[in-house]
Every structure is written in C-alpha cells, then in structure tokens.
Design a protein around this motif. Structure first.
Motif, PDB file in Angstrom:
ATOM      1  N   LEU A 112       0.828  -1.214   0.000  1.00 30.58           N
ATOM      2  CA  LEU A 112       0.000   0.000   0.000  1.00 30.58           C
ATOM      3  C   LEU A 112       0.863   1.265   0.000  1.00 30.58           C
ATOM      4  CD1 LEU A 112      -2.882   1.276   0.315  1.00 30.58           C
ATOM      5  CD2 LEU A 112      -2.511   1.180   2.771  1.00 30.58           C
ATOM      6  N   PHE A 113       1.817   1.327   0.915  1.00 27.72           N
ATOM      7  CA  PHE A 113       2.613   2.543   1.034  1.00 27.72           C
ATOM      8  C   PHE A 113       3.531   2.729  -0.181  1.00 27.72           C
ATOM      9  CE2 PHE A 113       2.331   3.318   5.914  1.00 27.72           C
ATOM     10  CZ  PHE A 113       0.948   3.301   5.805  1.00 27.72           C
ATOM     11  N   ALA A 115       2.872   1.717  -3.153  1.00 30.42           N
ATOM     12  CA  ALA A 115       2.015   2.130  -4.272  1.00 30.42           C
ATOM     13  C   ALA A 115       1.808   3.638  -4.240  1.00 30.42           C
ATOM     14  CB  ALA A 115       0.677   1.403  -4.196  1.00 30.42           C
ATOM     15  N   TYR A 116       1.600   4.201  -3.043  1.00 24.52           N
ATOM     16  CA  TYR A 116       1.424   5.658  -2.947  1.00 24.52           C
ATOM     17  C   TYR A 116       2.729   6.413  -3.214  1.00 24.52           C
ATOM     18  CZ  TYR A 116      -3.479   5.807  -1.712  1.00 24.52           C
ATOM     19  OH  TYR A 116      -4.844   5.726  -1.773  1.00 24.52           O
TER      20      TYR A 116
ATOM     21  N   ALA B   3      -2.042   2.860  -6.887  1.00 22.27           N
ATOM     22  CA  ALA B   3      -2.276   3.144  -5.470  1.00 22.27           C
ATOM     23  C   ALA B   3      -3.761   3.002  -5.139  1.00 22.27           C
ATOM     24  CB  ALA B   3      -1.790   4.549  -5.150  1.00 22.27           C
ATOM     25  N   PHE B   4      -4.613   3.513  -6.033  1.00 23.08           N
ATOM     26  CA  PHE B   4      -6.060   3.421  -5.800  1.00 23.08           C
ATOM     27  C   PHE B   4      -6.502   1.958  -5.748  1.00 23.08           C
ATOM     28  CE2 PHE B   4     -10.326   2.851  -7.451  1.00 23.08           C
ATOM     29  CZ  PHE B   4     -11.068   3.653  -6.594  1.00 23.08           C
ATOM     30  N   ASN B   6      -4.720  -0.705  -5.167  1.00 27.66           N
ATOM     31  CA  ASN B   6      -4.137  -1.356  -4.001  1.00 27.66           C
ATOM     32  C   ASN B   6      -4.911  -1.006  -2.725  1.00 27.66           C
ATOM     33  OD1 ASN B   6      -2.140  -2.135  -1.968  1.00 27.66           O
ATOM     34  ND2 ASN B   6      -0.832  -2.421  -3.754  1.00 27.66           N
ATOM     35  N   HIS B   7      -5.203   0.273  -2.586  1.00 25.09           N
ATOM     36  CA  HIS B   7      -5.914   0.743  -1.397  1.00 25.09           C
ATOM     37  C   HIS B   7      -7.345   0.178  -1.384  1.00 25.09           C
ATOM     38  CE1 HIS B   7      -6.447   4.455   1.454  1.00 25.09           C
ATOM     39  NE2 HIS B   7      -6.909   3.338   1.967  1.00 25.09           N
ATOM     40  N   TYR B  84      -0.630   7.482   7.418  1.00 31.72           N
ATOM     41  CA  TYR B  84      -1.059   7.649   6.028  1.00 31.72           C
ATOM     42  C   TYR B  84      -0.523   8.969   5.459  1.00 31.72           C
ATOM     43  CZ  TYR B  84      -4.425   3.741   6.195  1.00 31.72           C
ATOM     44  OH  TYR B  84      -5.020   2.508   6.254  1.00 31.72           O
ATOM     45  N   LYS B  85      -0.641  10.011   6.266  1.00 32.53           N
ATOM     46  CA  LYS B  85      -0.240  11.337   5.772  1.00 32.53           C
ATOM     47  C   LYS B  85       1.244  11.366   5.405  1.00 32.53           C
ATOM     48  CE  LYS B  85      -0.605  16.256   6.773  1.00 32.53           C
ATOM     49  NZ  LYS B  85      -0.890  17.299   7.758  1.00 32.53           N
ATOM     50  N   ILE B  89      -0.667   9.404   1.530  1.00 33.49           N
ATOM     51  CA  ILE B  89      -2.044   8.986   1.220  1.00 33.49           C
ATOM     52  C   ILE B  89      -2.957  10.193   1.458  1.00 33.49           C
ATOM     53  CG2 ILE B  89      -3.909   7.382   1.783  1.00 33.49           C
ATOM     54  CD1 ILE B  89      -1.823   5.346   2.617  1.00 33.49           C
ATOM     55  N   PRO B  90      -3.629  10.669   0.412  1.00 31.70           N
ATOM     56  CA  PRO B  90      -4.412  11.898   0.573  1.00 31.70           C
ATOM     57  C   PRO B  90      -5.711  11.683   1.351  1.00 31.70           C
ATOM     58  CG  PRO B  90      -4.552  11.106  -1.684  1.00 31.70           C
ATOM     59  CD  PRO B  90      -3.626  10.172  -0.965  1.00 31.70           C
ATOM     60  N   SER B  93      -8.598   9.996  -0.457  1.00 33.47           N
ATOM     61  CA  SER B  93      -8.544   8.534  -0.526  1.00 33.47           C
ATOM     62  C   SER B  93      -8.964   7.912   0.798  1.00 33.47           C
ATOM     63  CB  SER B  93      -7.126   8.057  -0.844  1.00 33.47           C
ATOM     64  OG  SER B  93      -6.739   8.531  -2.094  1.00 33.47           O
ATOM     65  N   ILE B  97     -12.282   5.853  -0.309  1.00 37.03           N
ATOM     66  CA  ILE B  97     -12.049   4.431  -0.607  1.00 37.03           C
ATOM     67  C   ILE B  97     -12.816   3.507   0.354  1.00 37.03           C
ATOM     68  CG2 ILE B  97     -10.282   2.615  -0.752  1.00 37.03           C
ATOM     69  CD1 ILE B  97      -8.513   4.692  -2.205  1.00 37.03           C
TER      70      ILE B  97
END
Lengths: 316, 269
Positions: A112-113, A115-116, B3-4, B6-7, B84-85, B89-90, B93, B97
């Motif tokens: 996940l990380f 990918a971002y 990323a989308f 995956n999340h 996340y930040k 990760i916005p 999302s 999501i």
C-alpha cells in the motif's frame, strides 16, 4: 531525469534541512522557542533532550505534520507546510507514535505505502529487519518491537533522501537495535541524510555526526559529540573498589580531583587530570596495605554532558 | 491508479476480514432480512410490497451509518491517519475508498435481497429495473456520504455511536421501512421527511415499482443526490488528520448543512 532526481541533484551541495527562528506553540505552551539549525547532506543529526524539550514538535513540523507558528523551515529546499506532496517523495518518516489498521498484513502495508510512493514493494527491507516470516501476519498480532521495525521498514522502503526517526530504537531488542544502527550507517553511505530524536545518549554518540541538545524548547548546545563533551566540565570519572577501607576517609586528597562520592561499593572521583589521580590512588592503596579489586576510568561521555546541561547529574 | 487499486483492494478485504464490519456489512442486514421475511409476511402481508427496498435501505444504513464511521474515528485516534499522511495517502482517498468498498459490499447484499426476496418470500419485484438500479446506487451513495461525515465530525467512538443511532433509529421507525409513511400520523410523517430513508423509499416506489406515493420521485432523487454531494464535500472539508492537532477548517456543526435538502423536502411535502 525525474523531478525526484532533479530535486536530489539541486540539494547535493546545499543544506538538506534548515530551520531559522522556528517556533511552535500549543496555546500558551511554547514547545519550540525560535531555534535555528542546519543539517548537511549525508549527515546523521541527533536531537537530544528530556521529555517535553521540543524534539517531537521539531521533527513533526519539519515532516509537515504540524504547521510552524514562526520562522522558516526547509527540507531539501521545500517548505513542508506549503508543499507537503512534493516532500513525501523525498522523505521517510518513522513517527514516535503512529499506527496501522489492525487487520492490515505486513506485506499489504508494504504494498500500500509503496504504491502511494509510486515504487515497487520493497520486501528486501522487511527481510533485513527480520519481518520476513511475518509477511502474512496482521498488524495487531505483531509485538511492539515488530511494529517499530515495520514502521521503520515503511519509512525507508521508497529510498528517501531524508529520513526522520523519532526514538527509532525504543522497544527494540538488542539484535534489532544493532541491525538498525548498521542500517543507518549504510543509508548514510547511500547518500541519505538522517535526523533522529533519541533519549539514548550512547546511540547518539555512536551514530550522530552532530547533535543538538534541546532544553525547554531552546537549543542548549550543538556540535559534534566530541565537541560537546569537550566543552563540558571535562571531568574524567575514576571508580575504585578495594577489599579494605583505605579510601573510606573522605578527607583524603588526591591530585586533580574536584569531586568525589560513593556509589554502590565504589568510591567515585571526578578528575581534571586522570593520570596523576590514578597513580596517587594506587600508591595510597598500596601504602595502606589494602587490595585493589576494580578500577575504571571513564572519559566524559555525551550522557555526562547531557546530565550537566539538564542539571540532573547531581540529582543522579 | 495502482495506489487506488491497491488501497481499494485492501479496504475491501478489511470489510470481510474485520469481524465488526463483516457483521454490519453482511450478517446483520441479511439475518434481519430473513427474519423480516419470515415474520412480516405472516403478520403484515402488505409489507411484502416494500420489502425489497426496505431491506436494501436497511442494509445501507447498517453498513454505512453504523459500520463506516467507527473505523474512521478509531483510525484517527490510533494515529493511523498520521501514518497515512507521512506516506502520501491523501485525505480524499482515506474518506472515499472505505466508502466505495462499503458501497460494493452493500450492492452485493442488495443483489442477494433482490434475487431471493421474490422467490423465498413472495415479495413484490421492481417493474422498472433501470430505475431500481439507479435508486440503489443513489441510496448507497447518499448514505455513504452521511456515514463518512459522521466519522469525520465525531470527536470519539462514543459520540460516533450517538450520531449513528440518531440517524439509524428514526430512519427505521419513521423512514418508511417498517411502516409506510402514509400510515404514520401527520406530525411523524413530517419528521420522517427529514430522513434520507424516506426519500430513498419514495424514489424506489416511484421509479422502480412505479407506485404513486404522493411525493414526486424526481424530487426524492434530487434531494438524495444533493445530500450525498454535500455530505462528501463537507466530510473532505472538515477532515482532521490527528486527534492532537485539532485545527479544522470550520466547526463540525457545519455538517448540518448536509441536512438542508431534507428540510427543503419536508417543506415541499
């Protein structure tokens, strides 16, 4: 050339982290009071200080997690508050307190990380940090030390140019701690600039090129660990233990000794010149027909200097 | 895009892996559906006319109003949003999501209900399947927006339960799920017009079953859509990363703006 590479090139000869008159407050509480510091490329910079000194506030503002209340901050030329997205690609962060969803598996977190960050999952770093066998384990089933190692793996997975570590070895066992120290050395060699906040003075002394000691939001001292220890009282600690009581008289005077005390079964002397002090002590023991059991000479450490600055050495 | 995907994939699996979410997404709505099918068909045969939409709206309320907000609040409290930040990760999302994956879970439940209710309980089938699909999508979109907004404005897990129940319970009683709105006393019918479930039921009946409910189904669609858009917009606007860093763009009470379309609807009815 990608923007990442360009940014990396631009900063090659510059300061990587710059704080000028940086100030952070929480209501009436001044957490960081107009500090200025500079971290050069490929440096490991240690932020030391007691709890509440402003270390985490400084790191989290540099990471873009909190807005500053004054002064200016730059990380690789980027303003962390105004350009957080640009900053994310270039920095890796291990927070003092953070978390992941309980149900996320170790490999899923990495995927996940990464990918971002738009990079391939870095399973190698998980292996390196001893998490290879935990790939399919959900986060809530990991031990505290494994969670710290995962946080560190995620921080370095995208090969950041700057790494912020907040108490990275807290909760780690000895092998993990040694592995982390080794890894930090390798990251430095690979052109990564590291800023770490730690309570572990031995760690800072061993790893950091330069340190700053924060006290009540201000920088009390800064320099290399050697410079800092040299600017202190410069007293060498001589600890002696004998089988008899030849040293028990507090009125015995040895050359260059400025202070003395007793701790456990040892008589402790603080000396400005340990050579004559040690010779005189041994001569005195011999003269009194006593037997020397143990004698230790310790040069001033960063911890000693830290305790001096924070005013806690005498209390200890 | 990677990323989308995956999340989305991770959040979708969480909706099944996490026992609380599995309960609220699937077990609770499907068990309630079976129970209602067995009981209400005997007690109140007219319930079968509205059974499919009522159970779909119930499933949406269960998964999105009861299920969606709490993980958002607990993630903020546990510092997960901070992680996340710092990893880029916005906020959009983080909010959309989980809502999207819950929408998918709810659509699966809606499909199960739609495919089995007529066969097993003799419930009335939609006559306009395109209208039915449109209202299902609109309902889950709107209720997802409300769920996300509740998660964003709740200061802790306790207040999440309070806000969620404040929407869920009246929706069950006055939203036309158990008792048709037309059978309610006038005062309660008016109160029911302040709830999204009432408009979802009107839209289902008007557009999918083509029954006149006395309220224009197009207005129901517009009101639901407006509320959904406002809810998502306000959730993103009021989002906070960190429970320690309480700086918000505006006061959480601004969230009540998302209820304006229902107030307009109540005035129109």
């Amino acid at each position: 050339m990608s923007s990442y590479d360009r940014q990396r090139l631009v900063s090659m000869n510059d300061s990587i982290i710059e704080a000028t008159d940086f100030r952070k407050t929480y209501g009436d509480l001044v957490a960081v009071d107009s500090i200025s510091l500079e971290v050069k490329r490929r440096e490991i910079f240690g932020l030391l200080g007691p709890n509440g000194a402003g270390k985490t506030s400084t790191l989290e503002t540099l990471e873009g997690l909190r807005p500053p209340d004054g002064g200016s901050l730059r990380v690789m030329g980027i303003n962390p508050t105004c350009q957080p997205r640009k900053l994310r690609r270039l920095v890796g962060v291990q927070l003092q307190t953070s978390g992941l969803p309980d149900s996320i598996r170790v490999n899923e977190a990495m995927e996940l990380f990464c990918a971002y960050h738009n990079v391939a999952p870095n399973y190698e770093v998980l292996k390196r940090l001893g998490l290879e066998e935990k790939m399919s384990t959900q986060y809530y089933m990991l031990s505290a030390g494994q969670k710290r190692r995962l946080a560190l793996a995620l921080a370095i997975a995208h090969n950041p140019s700057v790494l912020f570590l907040d108490e990275p070895t807290a909760g780690l066992d000895v092998p993990s701690r040694i592995e982390l120290h080794k890894l930090m050395g390798e990251l430095k060699e690979a052109d990564t600039t590291i800023m770490l906040a730690t309570h572990d003075m031995a760690e800072a002394e061993k790893l950091a090129d330069r340190v700053a000691i924060l006290l009540r939001g201000r920088i009390a001292a800064t320099g290399t660990p050697r410079e800092l220890t040299a600017t202190g009282s410069g007293l060498t600690k001589v600890s002696v233990r004998t089988s008899g009581s030849s040293l028990s008289d507090p009125d015995i005077a040895f050359p260059a000794v400025t202070q003395h005390g007793v701790k456990d079964e040892y008589i402790i002397y603080y000396s400005t010149d340990p050579g004559p002090t040690v010779s005189a002590i041994i001569a005195h023991i011999k003269e009194q027909k006593d037997t020397l059991v143990d004698l230790r000479v310790e040069r001033p450490s960063l911890e000693e200097r830290f305790l001096e600055l924070t005013g806690t050495r005498n209390a200890e | 895009m990677r990323a989308f995907i995956n999340h989305f994939s991770f959040e979708f699996r969480t909706g099944i892996r996490n026992k609380s979410l599995l309960l609220l997404n699937y077990l609770f709505p499907l068990a309630f559906y079976v129970m209602m099918g067995l009981l209400m068909a005997e007690l109140n045969p007219t319930f079968l006319d509205t059974m499919i939409p009522a159970m779909i709206v119930f499933a949406a309320l269960s998964s999105m109003v009861l299920g969606l907000p709490n993980p958002l609040v607990s993630s903020r409290e546990a510092g997960i949003f901070r992680s996340y930040k710092i990893n880029g990760i916005p906020a959009v999302s983080i909010l959309t999501i989980p809502a999207l994956t819950t929408v998918v879970h709810t659509i699966v439940v809606a499909a199960i209900i739609s495919a089995t209710a007529t066969r097993f309980f003799d419930a009335a089938s939609p006559v306009n399947w395109a209208g039915f699909a449109l209202v299902v999508l609109l309902t889950v979109f709107t209720v997802a927006g409300i769920g996300v907004l509740v998660g964003v404005i709740s200061s802790d897990s306790h207040s999440t339960v309070l806000w969620s129940q404040l929407i869920f319970l009246p929706s069950m009683m006055l939203g036309g799920l158990m008792i048709p709105s037309s059978m309610l006393p006038e005062v309660l019918r008016k109160v029911g017009m302040l709830l999204p479930s009432t408009y979802a039921m009107h839209a289902f009946q008007g557009l999918a079953w083509e029954v006149d409910t006395g309220f224009d189904p197009l207005w129901s669609v517009i009101i639901l859509l407006a509320s959904g858009i406002l809810s998502f917009g306000l959730a993103i606007y009021l989002f906070s990363w960190d429970r320690h860093n309480t700086t918000r763009r505006a006061h959480p009470l601004l969230a009540f703006v998302s209820w304006l379309p229902y107030i307009v609807g109540a005035l129109l009815s």
